[in-house]
Write a protein that holds these residues in place. Structure first.
Motif, PDB file in Angstrom:
ATOM      1  N   UNK A   9      50.284  29.036  53.062  1.00 40.18           N
ATOM      2  CA  UNK A   9      48.885  28.621  53.220  1.00 40.18           C
ATOM      3  C   UNK A   9      47.989  29.855  53.360  1.00 40.18           C
ATOM      4  N   UNK A  10      48.459  30.816  54.149  1.00 38.41           N
ATOM      5  CA  UNK A  10      47.732  32.091  54.267  1.00 38.41           C
ATOM      6  C   UNK A  10      47.458  32.662  52.879  1.00 38.41           C
ATOM      7  N   UNK A  11      48.496  32.730  52.062  1.00 41.34           N
ATOM      8  CA  UNK A  11      48.350  33.338  50.732  1.00 41.34           C
ATOM      9  C   UNK A  11      47.346  32.586  49.867  1.00 41.34           C
ATOM     10  N   UNK A  12      47.395  31.260  49.951  1.00 40.97           N
ATOM     11  CA  UNK A  12      46.479  30.464  49.125  1.00 40.97           C
ATOM     12  C   UNK A  12      45.026  30.732  49.519  1.00 40.97           C
ATOM     13  N   UNK A  13      44.722  30.600  50.810  1.00 47.44           N
ATOM     14  CA  UNK A  13      43.327  30.777  51.222  1.00 47.44           C
ATOM     15  C   UNK A  13      42.885  32.226  51.052  1.00 47.44           C
ATOM     16  N   UNK A  14      43.799  33.155  51.351  1.00 45.14           N
ATOM     17  CA  UNK A  14      43.476  34.569  51.163  1.00 45.14           C
ATOM     18  C   UNK A  14      43.115  34.831  49.702  1.00 45.14           C
ATOM     19  N   UNK A  15      43.908  34.266  48.804  1.00 41.47           N
ATOM     20  CA  UNK A  15      43.680  34.474  47.375  1.00 41.47           C
ATOM     21  C   UNK A  15      42.333  33.896  46.951  1.00 41.47           C
ATOM     22  N   UNK A  16      41.940  32.804  47.580  1.00 40.59           N
ATOM     23  CA  UNK A  16      40.678  32.148  47.208  1.00 40.59           C
ATOM     24  C   UNK A  16      39.466  32.838  47.821  1.00 40.59           C
ATOM     25  N   UNK A  17      39.714  33.785  48.718  1.00 42.44           N
ATOM     26  CA  UNK A  17      38.609  34.437  49.437  1.00 42.44           C
ATOM     27  C   UNK A  17      38.051  35.638  48.690  1.00 42.44           C
ATOM     28  N   UNK A  18      38.000  35.555  47.389  1.00 48.57           N
ATOM     29  CA  UNK A  18      37.473  36.657  46.578  1.00 48.57           C
ATOM     30  C   UNK A  18      36.859  36.059  45.316  1.00 48.57           C
ATOM     31  N   UNK A  19      35.609  36.426  45.049  1.00 51.73           N
ATOM     32  CA  UNK A  19      34.852  35.802  43.967  1.00 51.73           C
ATOM     33  C   UNK A  19      35.494  36.046  42.597  1.00 51.73           C
ATOM     34  N   UNK A  20      36.007  37.247  42.383  1.00 49.25           N
ATOM     35  CA  UNK A  20      36.660  37.540  41.103  1.00 49.25           C
ATOM     36  C   UNK A  20      37.874  36.639  40.907  1.00 49.25           C
ATOM     37  N   UNK A  21      38.657  36.512  41.973  1.00 49.11           N
ATOM     38  CA  UNK A  21      39.855  35.671  41.866  1.00 49.11           C
ATOM     39  C   UNK A  21      39.499  34.209  41.661  1.00 49.11           C
ATOM     40  N   UNK A  22      38.459  33.732  42.360  1.00 50.36           N
ATOM     41  CA  UNK A  22      38.049  32.341  42.148  1.00 50.36           C
ATOM     42  C   UNK A  22      37.619  32.147  40.702  1.00 50.36           C
ATOM     43  N   UNK A  23      36.945  33.145  40.150  1.00 49.54           N
ATOM     44  CA  UNK A  23      36.503  33.043  38.764  1.00 49.54           C
ATOM     45  C   UNK A  23      37.702  32.997  37.818  1.00 49.54           C
TER      46      UNK A  23
ATOM     47  N   UNK B  21      43.017  46.760  38.302  1.00 51.74           N
ATOM     48  CA  UNK B  21      42.432  45.977  39.400  1.00 51.74           C
ATOM     49  C   UNK B  21      42.550  44.485  39.097  1.00 51.74           C
ATOM     50  N   UNK B  22      42.221  44.101  37.867  1.00 54.02           N
ATOM     51  CA  UNK B  22      42.314  42.695  37.481  1.00 54.02           C
ATOM     52  C   UNK B  22      43.772  42.249  37.529  1.00 54.02           C
ATOM     53  N   UNK B  23      44.631  43.119  37.066  1.00 59.10           N
ATOM     54  CA  UNK B  23      46.068  42.836  37.103  1.00 59.10           C
ATOM     55  C   UNK B  23      46.521  42.525  38.537  1.00 59.10           C
ATOM     56  N   UNK B  24      46.001  43.307  39.486  1.00 54.23           N
ATOM     57  CA  UNK B  24      46.342  43.069  40.894  1.00 54.23           C
ATOM     58  C   UNK B  24      45.808  41.725  41.366  1.00 54.23           C
ATOM     59  N   UNK B  25      44.588  41.399  40.960  1.00 55.11           N
ATOM     60  CA  UNK B  25      44.032  40.103  41.357  1.00 55.11           C
ATOM     61  C   UNK B  25      44.905  38.968  40.830  1.00 55.11           C
ATOM     62  N   UNK B  26      45.326  39.091  39.585  1.00 57.71           N
ATOM     63  CA  UNK B  26      46.184  38.062  39.001  1.00 57.71           C
ATOM     64  C   UNK B  26      47.497  37.975  39.790  1.00 57.71           C
ATOM     65  N   UNK B  27      48.013  39.126  40.197  1.00 57.87           N
ATOM     66  CA  UNK B  27      49.265  39.141  40.958  1.00 57.87           C
ATOM     67  C   UNK B  27      49.095  38.408  42.291  1.00 57.87           C
TER      68      UNK B  27
END
Lengths: 115, 115
Positions: A12-26, A51-57
DNA sequence: GTAATTTGCAACCAAATGGTTGTATATAAT
DNA sequence: ATTATATACAACCATTTGGTTGCAAATTAC
């Protein structure tokens, strides 16, 4: 049919953490509507490919997207199931609140004289 | 009635970031069902009072809880509205995905011979 | 076969995060 | 008035995060 939705705290931490960034939400939005390779995604953001690669990861670790190899590319596909689970989690929070309101209402209905 | 739900990127960041921690999620759950002072909350976690205070501050900045002064205490109350908004946001993600599926279905229905 | 594209990954850096302790202030209790 | 409780906040520290550049490997194009 058992739809097991047991997400441990770390997941759950990972999911919400991942969603807490505008680029990643996009990225999630885009890949829910149409698949795109990592480099196709990268073209549209003002940051390096890495950087984008990291966001995808980060999104992949949270199971918000899957990366599917196709030739030398990795096609990124948004995962609606994880979104749904996150929504479900928030739904349970709301349910808790509703439960409290119901209890308060019941109390008032039962014992109006104690007011 | 205008129910304006315009959350800018930074606000959404704060909400999901705040939810990306098990202690904070627990605080939200607790304060949605019953109010509690900061020190009452602090008693139940294996960390300092100051650490819990910081968690509450993060939740407050995200508008996931409100802190109401009562004497020397600050009563923490969960805010179901922000939870609902976050849920709504995720709902829009799911809607995007559904839209894609609908378009694919329509395409298949219209031109079955292109398959 | 050689060159170009796409990805993966390591090393590095600055800033943010999540914890700590210590101190100050306001309110309540004795 | 003094003491105890509840909170706020600063300073500090280790770790994580979000970015960078550089390089290697795999696949595709010429």
């Amino acid at each position: 049919m058992v739809v097991y939705n047991e997400l441990d705290d770390a997941a759950v931490d990972r999911i919400f953490r991942a969603l807490a960034d505008a680029t990643r939400r996009d990225i999630v939005r885009r890949t829910l509507t149409e698949e795109a390779s990592v480099s196709e995604l990268a073209r549209d953001y003002e940051m390096s490919f890495a950087a984008v690669q990291k966001h995808v990861a980060v999104l992949e670790a949270a199971d918000l997207v899957a990366k599917i190899p196709r030739g030398r590319e990795r096609i990124v596909r948004g995962n609606p199931e994880t979104i749904r689970r996150a929504q479900e989690l928030l739904g349970r929070f709301e349910q808790l609140w509703r439960g409290r309101i119901d209890r308060l209402d019941a109390l008032l209905a039962e014992e109006p004289e104690t007011n």
